[in-house]
Design an enzyme around this catalytic site. Structure first.
Site, short mmCIF file in Angstrom:
data_model
loop_
_atom_site.label_atom_id
_atom_site.label_comp_id
_atom_site.label_asym_id
_atom_site.label_seq_id
_atom_site.Cartn_x
_atom_site.Cartn_y
_atom_site.Cartn_z
N GLU A 6 -6.98 4.95 7.31
CA GLU A 6 -6.69 6.37 7.05
C GLU A 6 -7.84 7.03 6.31
O GLU A 6 -8.12 8.21 6.52
CB GLU A 6 -5.37 6.49 6.28
N SER B 85 2.78 -2.34 10.39
CA SER B 85 4.21 -2.49 10.69
C SER B 85 4.72 -3.90 10.40
O SER B 85 5.60 -4.40 11.11
CB SER B 85 4.51 -2.08 12.14
N GLY C 213 2.71 -1.18 4.26
CA GLY C 213 2.87 0.25 3.97
C GLY C 213 4.35 0.59 3.80
O GLY C 213 4.94 0.40 2.73
N GLY C 214 4.96 1.05 4.87
CA GLY C 214 6.34 1.55 4.81
C GLY C 214 7.32 0.60 4.14
O GLY C 214 8.13 1.02 3.28
N GLU D 143 -6.07 -4.75 9.98
CA GLU D 143 -5.05 -3.77 10.30
C GLU D 143 -5.41 -3.05 11.60
O GLU D 143 -6.18 -2.08 11.60
CB GLU D 143 -4.94 -2.74 9.17
N GLY E 179 2.06 2.07 10.84
CA GLY E 179 3.08 3.12 10.75
C GLY E 179 3.69 3.49 12.09
O GLY E 179 4.39 4.49 12.22
N HIS F 187 -9.56 1.58 4.05
CA HIS F 187 -8.35 1.69 4.88
C HIS F 187 -8.62 2.63 6.05
O HIS F 187 -9.36 3.60 5.91
CB HIS F 187 -7.18 2.21 4.04
N ASN G 200 0.88 -1.16 0.00
CA ASN G 200 0.00 0.00 0.00
C ASN G 200 0.92 1.21 0.00
O ASN G 200 1.48 1.56 1.03
CB ASN G 200 -0.89 -0.03 1.26
N TRP G 201 1.06 1.82 -1.18
CA TRP G 201 2.04 2.91 -1.31
C TRP G 201 1.56 4.19 -0.63
O TRP G 201 2.32 5.11 -0.43
CB TRP G 201 2.33 3.17 -2.79
N LYS G 202 0.27 4.28 -0.32
CA LYS G 202 -0.31 5.49 0.27
C LYS G 202 0.00 6.71 -0.62
O LYS G 202 -0.02 6.58 -1.83
CB LYS G 202 0.18 5.66 1.71
P1 PGA Z 1 2.55 0.11 7.65
O1 PGA Z 1 1.15 0.41 6.95
O2 PGA Z 1 3.06 -1.18 7.10
O3 PGA Z 1 3.42 1.28 7.29
O4 PGA Z 1 2.28 0.04 9.13
C1 PGA Z 1 0.25 -0.63 6.66
C2 PGA Z 1 -1.00 -0.06 6.06
O5 PGA Z 1 -1.47 1.00 6.50
O6 PGA Z 1 -1.59 -0.66 5.13
#
Ligand code: PGA
Length: 253
Positions: free
Chosen positions: A97, A213, A234-235, A167, A173, A95, A9-11
């Site tokens: 966010e 994470s 994500g990251g 999640e 994050g 998601h 997930n590149w956000k």
């Molecule tokens: P993260 O994000 O791996 O940076 O914690 C995961 C996500 O929000 O899909």
């Protein structure tokens, strides 16, 4: 046997001009891991470049959101048909966010998931509790509500193109990961709830990803759990080497 699925997930990271290099790097580094489904979910503006770079590789491309209407006066929105036309095959829906910053609700998750599945996209539907909800002992209530409302009206046939991502919001994050036991407990709850919604047989075939994470150092122990069928990353998905290391862990799980 559920095929493991690792999705990035590149956000709101990675520019169109940077996209081909990242996708190509991931494809090169993961050639050997043919037993894993590999997806890059990119900002909508990167989808075309990602599809061009992924063509002929084992990497597939997805988006991070989609609108439920097919077309019309919805300034700023993107339809399922546009994503499919650009070559996307997956879409992340709901998601945390988007729930937190953009007014996403279980109801809009349901509209998006229904539209995405009807159009033939694979819907990666996200659920997860906040830290306050966990501390208040509400994990089960929150997850069951998000599932029952967000997936309302879906059939066993729809489940074939459905992926759920668990999640925990407090793990996204933050560097704080759910323990394998904590995650497995919720994944099992998700599968039981899915069984009530679409039938036990269909629920057994749905992949349930963990996200929050996940990184090379903790992927193997998470992916070893019975109901953890992949990850939404994500990251660690923003660098080919760390994303590939997680895919390697999935290939060996
Ligand atoms: P993260 O994000 O791996 O940076 O914690 C995961 C996500 O929000 O899909």
């Amino acid at each position: 046997m559920r095929k493991k699925i690792i999705a990035g997930n590149w956000k709101m990271n990675v520019k169109p001009s940077e996209t081909a290099a990242l996708v190509t790097g991931i494809a090169e580094a993961t050639k050997a891991f043919t037993n894993v489904e590999i997806v890059c979910c990119t900002p909508a503006i990167d989808v075309a470049a990602a599809v061009a770079a992924a063509t002929g590789t084992q990497v597939s491309v997805g988006a991070e959101n989609v609108h439920w209407e097919a077309s019309g006066a919805y300034t700023g929105e993107i339809s399922t048909g546009m994503l499919l036309d650009a070559g996307a095959k997956y879409v992340i829906i709901g998601h945390s966010e988007r729930r937190q910053y953009f007014g996403e609700t279980d109801e809009t998750v349901n509209k998006r998931a229904t539209a995405a599945l009807k159009a033939g996209l694979v819907a990666i539907v996200c659920v997860g509790e906040t830290l306050a909800e966990r501390d208040a002992g509400q994990v089960e209530a929150v997850i069951v509500r998000q599932m029952k409302e967000g997936l309302k009206g879906l059939s066993a046939a729809d489940a074939a193109n459905l992926v759920i991502a668990y999640e925990p919001v407090w793990a996204i994050g933050t560097g704080r990961t759910a323990t394998p036991d904590q995650a497995q407990e919720v994944h099992a709850l998700i599968r039981r709830t899915l069984g009530e919604l679409v039938g036990v047989e269909a629920a057994e075939s749905v992949r349930i990803q963990y996200g929050g994470s996940m990184k090379p150092g903790n992927a193997a122990e998470l992916l070893a759990q019975k109901d953890i069928d992949g990850g939404l990353i994500g990251g660690a998905a923003l660098k080919a080497d760390s994303f590939a290391a997680i895919i390697e862990a999935a290939a060996k799980a």
